[in-house]
Design an enzyme around this catalytic site. Structure first.
Site, PDB file in Angstrom:
ATOM      1  CD  GLU A  47      -3.012  -1.179   2.334  1.00  0.00           C
ATOM      2  OE1 GLU A  47      -2.854  -0.482   3.057  1.00  0.00           O
ATOM      3  OE2 GLU A  47      -4.093  -1.868   2.098  1.00  0.00           O
ATOM      4  CB  CYS A  56      -3.155  -6.042  -6.167  1.00  0.00           C
ATOM      5  SG  CYS A  56      -4.892  -5.034  -5.914  1.00  0.00           S
ATOM      6  CD  GLU A  58      -4.640 -10.744  -6.189  1.00  0.00           C
ATOM      7  OE1 GLU A  58      -3.938  -9.837  -5.712  1.00  0.00           O
ATOM      8  OE2 GLU A  58      -5.891 -10.936  -6.129  1.00  0.00           O
ATOM      9  CB  CYS A  89      -9.249  -6.003  -7.667  1.00  0.00           C
ATOM     10  SG  CYS A  89      -7.726  -5.504  -8.283  1.00  0.00           S
ATOM     11  CB  CYS A  92      -5.572  -8.317 -10.027  1.00  0.00           C
ATOM     12  SG  CYS A  92      -4.599  -7.447  -8.891  1.00  0.00           S
TER      13      CYS A  92
HETATM   14  N1  THU Z   1      -5.952  -6.243  -2.655  1.00  0.00           N
HETATM   15  C1  THU Z   1      -4.978  -7.202  -3.120  1.00  0.00           C
HETATM   16  O1  THU Z   1      -3.872  -7.282  -3.054  1.00  0.00           O
HETATM   17  N2  THU Z   1      -5.711  -8.018  -4.220  1.00  0.00           N
HETATM   18  C2  THU Z   1      -6.781  -7.988  -4.700  1.00  0.00           C
HETATM   19  O2  THU Z   1      -7.125  -8.380  -5.582  1.00  0.00           O
HETATM   20  C3  THU Z   1      -7.830  -7.207  -3.939  1.00  0.00           C
HETATM   21  C4  THU Z   1      -7.271  -6.165  -2.982  1.00  0.00           C
HETATM   22  C5  THU Z   1      -5.346  -5.492  -1.586  1.00  0.00           C
HETATM   23  C6  THU Z   1      -5.150  -4.017  -1.994  1.00  0.00           C
HETATM   24  C7  THU Z   1      -5.205  -3.179  -0.842  1.00  0.00           C
HETATM   25  O3  THU Z   1      -4.202  -3.231  -0.183  1.00  0.00           O
HETATM   26  C8  THU Z   1      -6.132  -4.124   0.402  1.00  0.00           C
HETATM   27  O4  THU Z   1      -6.339  -5.316  -0.463  1.00  0.00           O
HETATM   28  C9  THU Z   1      -7.433  -3.661   0.289  1.00  0.00           C
HETATM   29  O5  THU Z   1      -8.243  -3.552  -0.698  1.00  0.00           O
END
Ligand code: THU
Length: 138
Positions: A47, A56, A58, A89, A92
């Site tokens: 983040e 993310c 992935e 998401c 991704c």
């Molecule tokens: N996040 C991921 O790492 N992968 C996803 O496919 C969905 C969301 C992370 C992004 C953020 O740091 C946290 O999850 C909350 O959205």
């Protein structure tokens, strides 16, 4: 769910990566891993104070594989701190669609269990692909 040793190994790497997640804002740690040319690549979410710059898990794993010369993506395992796991998401899914076969198996997991398996094509039914750029008329 009956899991092959290969899937268990990928899952283990995703769980390991989840521990390295940098998620001070959402407190939602994600780990992802897949196999590529016989190797396993893992990533965690990273983040950022600007929120939008967050990467993310992935996509982190995809960038790792690509930057080491591996473009194949097979058996993606995603580990989230939820009850039954969560899918990648849409951003991704779009990035995965650039490299993975639409039949890519995505294993939805937590650190305790793998709960389900779904294909990339069923999560993102109509990705924007290289071929769409070729349909330009103006
Ligand atoms: N996040 C991921 O790492 N992968 C996803 O496919 C969905 C969301 C992370 C992004 C953020 O740091 C946290 O999850 C909350 O959205």
């Amino acid at each position: 769910m009956k899991l092959s040793p290969k899937i268990k190994k990928i899952w283990k790497e995703a769980v390991k990566a989840q521990k390295f997640a940098y998620a001070p804002y959402s407190k939602f740690k994600v780990g992802a891993a897949f196999s590529s040319d016989g190797k396993i690549f893992a990533g965690c979410n990273v983040e950022n104070a600007s929120y939008g710059a967050t990467i993310c898990a992935e996509r982190g794993a995809v960038l790792k594989a690509l930057s080491e010369g591996h473009q194949k993506i097979e058996d993606l395992v995603v580990v989230t701190p939820t009850k039954k796991g969560a899918p990648p998401c849409a951003l991704c899914l779009q990035v995965l669609s650039e490299f993975a076969d639409p039949h890519l198996k995505i294993w939805i997991a937590t650190s305790k269990a793998i709960h389900s398996q779904i294909r990339l094509k069923d999560l993102l039914t109509v990705p924007f692909l290289k071929k769409d750029l070729k349909n330009k008329t103006q």
